[in-house]
Design a protein around this motif. Structure first.
Motif, PDB file in Angstrom:
ATOM      1  N   ALA A 189      24.098  15.300  33.053  1.00 53.09           N
ATOM      2  CA  ALA A 189      22.623  14.927  33.568  1.00 53.09           C
ATOM      3  C   ALA A 189      23.386  14.023  34.858  1.00 53.09           C
ATOM      4  O   ALA A 189      24.390  13.429  34.960  1.00 53.09           O
ATOM      5  CB  ALA A 189      22.085  13.856  32.753  1.00 53.09           C
ATOM      6  N   GLU A 193      18.519  11.543  37.112  1.00 53.60           N
ATOM      7  CA  GLU A 193      18.013  11.895  35.857  1.00 53.60           C
ATOM      8  C   GLU A 193      18.169  10.696  34.682  1.00 53.60           C
ATOM      9  O   GLU A 193      17.265  10.574  33.936  1.00 53.60           O
ATOM     10  CB  GLU A 193      18.552  13.180  35.316  1.00 53.60           C
ATOM     11  N   SER A 196      16.266   7.742  35.579  1.00 56.50           N
ATOM     12  CA  SER A 196      14.568   8.236  35.253  1.00 56.50           C
ATOM     13  C   SER A 196      14.442   7.844  33.683  1.00 56.50           C
ATOM     14  O   SER A 196      13.135   7.752  33.338  1.00 56.50           O
ATOM     15  CB  SER A 196      14.382   9.554  35.510  1.00 56.50           C
TER      16      SER A 196
END
Length: 330
Positions: A189, A193, A196
């Motif tokens: 990731a 990402e 988030s």
């Protein structure tokens, strides 16, 4: 009675092992996950690792919330935890309790008492609700069955994250309790990402009819039975005190709903967890930038937490009217 399930391994780690920290610093990516690879026989898939997947499904990739009775960190992951800060000055808090009328609740009903008193400050930690992901890497060919499995916690971390070691220790202990082994691996990731999954982003919208607000809060989500009714009840409660805006977490954090009455008077609740309402007294511009794990930052000197026990709605109204008077809003 034993509180936690017996396990054939050391249950917890007091600190992050030096070998783990060293490996993290030498990983090729900033992002990493806590996990391990274990070879398990068919009998081990039932005991002691049967809790890591639905019955008979360990050979299929699965995500499960580890049982709270696996250990302290599994319990905190599910239910959250509280710390009393006796090292800090006491603060004033409102308490409420139910009493029978004329000593006979069955005949005459009950009423609420409210009382303000000085108490030690408290830190509340919401449950992490991290899941453990199990994936079969290679099927065994011998007579004992089983295979090679990758077992990871579904929350990646960044080594450049501020104070990442504190959350790392929590996640390491969660995995240690549940499978008796820990390691770390690079994660695919991106930093954006991963951030988030930790950072809340809010949709702020003006008041409208209660029906419109409920629709906005639900936003097409498939809610568990009865949850839509709870959302409608919260909106009705919020609207009685006339907020200047409503708040909803975006994306994967759509389970956070709330209302703003002033820049330093905000209420919110995590509907997926749903056992308490928070009243925050910090500046909204600062609150709105916090991560999910930092939303209730510090101690309850700057917020009130109302557990959904008998009378909490009346306590909410009493506290909010007091706070609105302080701000000249009534």
């Amino acid at each position: 009675m034993q509180k936690y399930r017996k396990v054939p391994w050391q249950r917890n780690l007091r600190q992050v092992p030096a070998a783990i920290l060293n490996k993290i610093q030498h990983l090729p990516t900033d992002a990493f996950v806590v996990g391990c690879v274990k070879t398990l026989t068919a009998s081990q898939l039932t005991d002691p690792f049967g809790h890591l997947a639905p019955p008979g499904e360990l050979d299929a990739a699965s995500d499960v919330l580890p049982p709270a009775n696996m250990g302290l960190y599994s319990e905190r992951n599910t239910h959250g935890w509280v710390e009393k800060r006796k090292d800090l000055p006491k603060i004033t808090k409102t308490f409420y309790w139910e009493s029978p009328n004329f000593g006979d609740a069955a005949t005459y009903g009950t009423h609420l008492h409210f009382h303000d008193r000085q108490v030690y400050q408290t830190e509340y930690h919401e449950p992490r609700l991290y899941k453990i992901r199990t994936k079969l890497l290679k099927m065994a060919t011998g007579p004992v069955g089983g295979g090679v499995y990758q077992i990871t916690v579904d929350q990646p971390l960044l080594r450049s994250q501020k104070d990442f070691e504190k959350e790392l220790l929590f996640i390491l202990n969660l995995l240690q309790e549940n499978c008796g082994e820990v390691d770390v691996f690079s994660d695919g990731a991106s930093a954006e990402e991963i951030i988030s999954t930790l950072s809340l982003d809010w949709d702020v919208f003006p008041p409208g009819t209660n029906e419109d607000i409920v629709r906005h809060f639900i936003g097409g989500r498939q809610l568990p039975a009865g949850k839509a009714g709870v959302v409608a009840e919260r909106v009705k409660l919020f609207s009685l005190l006339k907020p200047n805006a409503y708040l909803k977490g975006k994306g994967t954090f759509g389970n956070y709903i709330g209302a703003r009455y002033a820049d330093d008077l905000v209420v919110f609740e995590n509907m997926d967890y749903g056992n308490a309402l928070y009243i925050l007294y910090d500046d909204w511009a600062e609150v709105s930038k916090r991560s999910r794990l930092d939303l209730i930052r510090g101690t309850d000197a700057t917020f009130d937490r109302l557990v959904h026990s008998y009378g909490w709605e009346q306590a909410f109204g009493k506290i909010m009217k007091r706070e609105k008077r302080k701000r000249g809003l009534v």
